[in-house]
Write a protein that holds these residues in place. Sequence first.
Motif, PDB file in Angstrom:
ATOM      1  N   LYS A   1       2.587  72.873  50.308  1.00 47.66           N
ATOM      2  CA  LYS A   1       3.353  72.150  51.309  1.00 47.66           C
ATOM      3  C   LYS A   1       3.984  70.971  50.594  1.00 47.66           C
ATOM      4  CE  LYS A   1       2.754  71.215  56.153  1.00 47.66           C
ATOM      5  NZ  LYS A   1       1.824  71.204  57.262  1.00 47.66           N
TER       6      LYS A   1
ATOM      7  N   TYR B   1      -3.094  79.921  53.413  1.00 43.17           N
ATOM      8  CA  TYR B   1      -3.861  79.904  52.172  1.00 43.17           C
ATOM      9  C   TYR B   1      -3.248  78.994  51.141  1.00 43.17           C
ATOM     10  CZ  TYR B   1      -6.319  83.582  54.574  1.00 43.17           C
ATOM     11  OH  TYR B   1      -7.027  84.272  55.508  1.00 43.17           O
ATOM     12  N   ASN B   2      -2.821  79.545  49.989  1.00 39.97           N
ATOM     13  CA  ASN B   2      -2.420  78.670  48.888  1.00 39.97           C
ATOM     14  C   ASN B   2      -0.962  78.255  48.901  1.00 39.97           C
ATOM     15  OD1 ASN B   2      -4.555  77.903  47.214  1.00 39.97           O
ATOM     16  ND2 ASN B   2      -4.779  80.010  46.524  1.00 39.97           N
TER      17      ASN B   2
ATOM     18  N   THR C   1      -2.938  69.127  45.492  1.00 42.45           N
ATOM     19  CA  THR C   1      -4.075  69.992  45.185  1.00 42.45           C
ATOM     20  C   THR C   1      -5.313  69.110  45.100  1.00 42.45           C
ATOM     21  OG1 THR C   1      -3.683  69.705  42.847  1.00 42.45           O
ATOM     22  CG2 THR C   1      -2.804  71.697  43.830  1.00 42.45           C
TER      23      THR C   1
ATOM     24  N   THR D   1      -7.672  80.711  61.133  1.00 38.73           N
ATOM     25  CA  THR D   1      -6.535  80.323  61.970  1.00 38.73           C
ATOM     26  C   THR D   1      -5.887  79.080  61.369  1.00 38.73           C
ATOM     27  OG1 THR D   1      -7.779  78.845  63.389  1.00 38.73           O
ATOM     28  CG2 THR D   1      -7.782  81.146  63.986  1.00 38.73           C
ATOM     29  N   LYS D   2      -5.006  78.470  62.165  1.00 43.33           N
ATOM     30  CA  LYS D   2      -4.218  77.367  61.616  1.00 43.33           C
ATOM     31  C   LYS D   2      -5.092  76.216  61.137  1.00 43.33           C
ATOM     32  CE  LYS D   2      -0.984  75.016  64.059  1.00 43.33           C
ATOM     33  NZ  LYS D   2       0.330  74.433  64.343  1.00 43.33           N
TER      34      LYS D   2
ATOM     35  N   ASN E   1      -9.402  76.207  50.613  1.00 42.54           N
ATOM     36  CA  ASN E   1      -9.001  77.480  51.213  1.00 42.54           C
ATOM     37  C   ASN E   1     -10.212  78.332  51.503  1.00 42.54           C
ATOM     38  OD1 ASN E   1      -6.230  77.226  51.328  1.00 42.54           O
ATOM     39  ND2 ASN E   1      -6.045  77.689  49.158  1.00 42.54           N
TER      40      ASN E   1
ATOM     41  N   ASP F   1      -1.614  74.970  57.059  1.00 39.61           N
ATOM     42  CA  ASP F   1      -2.307  75.934  57.910  1.00 39.61           C
ATOM     43  C   ASP F   1      -3.228  76.784  57.056  1.00 39.61           C
ATOM     44  OD1 ASP F   1       0.577  76.680  60.024  1.00 39.61           O
ATOM     45  OD2 ASP F   1      -0.620  74.867  59.717  1.00 39.61           O
ATOM     46  N   LYS F   2      -4.446  76.987  57.532  1.00 38.69           N
ATOM     47  CA  LYS F   2      -5.412  77.720  56.725  1.00 38.69           C
ATOM     48  C   LYS F   2      -5.018  79.169  56.566  1.00 38.69           C
ATOM     49  CE  LYS F   2      -6.982  74.432  55.581  1.00 38.69           C
ATOM     50  NZ  LYS F   2      -6.795  74.101  54.189  1.00 38.69           N
ATOM     51  N   ASN F   3      -4.274  79.700  57.586  1.00 40.92           N
ATOM     52  CA  ASN F   3      -3.870  81.089  57.409  1.00 40.92           C
ATOM     53  C   ASN F   3      -2.623  81.220  56.545  1.00 40.92           C
ATOM     54  OD1 ASN F   3      -2.421  79.870  59.421  1.00 40.92           O
ATOM     55  ND2 ASN F   3      -3.001  81.292  61.031  1.00 40.92           N
TER      56      ASN F   3
END
Lengths: 356, 164
Positions: A101, A97-98, A121, B68-69, B33, A93-95
């Motif tokens: 996973k 961030y780093n 990465t 967002t996601k 990111n 999920d972009k929210n």
Amino acid sequence: MECRVGFLGSTNQVPKNNMVGRTLGFLLFERLHSILHCLRYLLLAPAAHRGLAMVFVKAQKSRSYFKRFQVKFKRRRQGKTDYRARIRLINQDKNKYNTPKFRYVVRFTNKDITAQVISATIAGDIVLAAAYSHELPHYGLKVGLTNYAAAYCTGLLLARRVLKKLEMDDEYQGNVEATGEDYSVEPAESRRPFRALLDVGLLRTTTGNRVFGALKGALDGGLDIPHSEKRFAGFNKDGKSLDADVHRKYIYGGHVATYMNTLNEDEPEKYQTHFSEYIKAGVEPDSLEELYKKVHAAIRADPNPKKSEKQQPKEHKRYNLKKLTYDERKQKLIERLNALNAAAGANDDDSDEDDE
Amino acid sequence: MPAGHGLRSRTRDLFARGFRKKGTIHLSTYLRNYHVGDYVDIKVNGAVHKGMPHKFYHGRTGQVWNVTKRAIGVEMNKQVGNRIIKKRIHVRIEHVMPSRCTEEFKQRVKKNDQLKAEAKAKGVVISTKRQPLGPKPGFMVEGTTLETVTPIPYDVVNDLKGGY
């Protein structure tokens, strides 16, 4: 028979020596950088270029075919990575961030099992911890390193390693006594359990596959891996329930022991050949369960990888051919042509040696 | 039949994937990111149908205002009539690339800070302003010969060359 061969419109000198046109026709030309290019076309080019009367072969893959051809990704060409699955496993999920996973990767070769926890990465994947079934001899398991039970042990070893590395091994003991029942880690007070997603690769996920043995090992070791009991060995499709006893049998090598017993009674010779390593190691069918219990305990006691005493060789052994320089390739060609001319000359009794 | 003005009208070539760039999308698209305030370029990936921006925004650059996601909120300028409005859209990751528009600026800032620090240590006054290229310096033209060109009288006989 003398044949003069011109190639792709290039103007070449007439070869000074007589060359017999063999099945492929050997060419003598000056521009050496086009060697491989031309040789590739020998098989595809029309017969006229071969200089001998042969069946007309239509060029299937023309130059435009190659110009328009789009290669798949390298790992897809090698048949090793399923990119559709990989995208879905890696996508974070972009929210978040780093936040890495992690995926729990299990791969089987003919004689080994690899279990790794990996995060991705852009520079490349990073392996957090790895466990191989060829390490199990250190824990007391010498034979049967690719069966369901060994997969369970490898998964267990990996899970304990990961937790030890992250200093979570005291909080999350997992399922110490393997019962075959579906077990999921309970979150402890201070930290949430270590979460990873199972990555099976290109395997067919059938019920009872060894990869789910490795999954069970990791779950019992204390990792949080989202799963369903549907694919464990012993799941009854009609009753839609997992028979924990059957699964427990598989975890402790019960299926192997049963086979050993039946084979010993019915075909003793085949038993001797098939289970020769077991016999050599002194492993009896009835002692298998005890053996695996000891291995589990040894793994939980000390999951750290053992350093080997062997020294690394100063120079690493080369597994692929070294790339030749332009001069070396040119020299090789000259030598090869000289050898061919000598052989042709010996056959023909024409001995015009040529050093071109 | 009249021309349609649907959402994706006139995008046959615009949204097409490039030559020999079809198929699986490389993973770095998903691993990047984005933070609020970053500059991003919008470049539509025709293979992913979800979260596509309108064709107007293809090729535009804007700043991230939301994360967002699976998507990014991007804010950019659009001329509507006689004024320019700030528009906020949400775009999926696949249609977004990090912009290099401020890269040169950031490098220059870093270099200037370093130069200023060095100058301060030495006690020298320097100007870090960029100067436009001035006129090229003068030079002497060397190695020339003079050739005088004169018109020659018209020669009827030779010029007609057999046809008249």
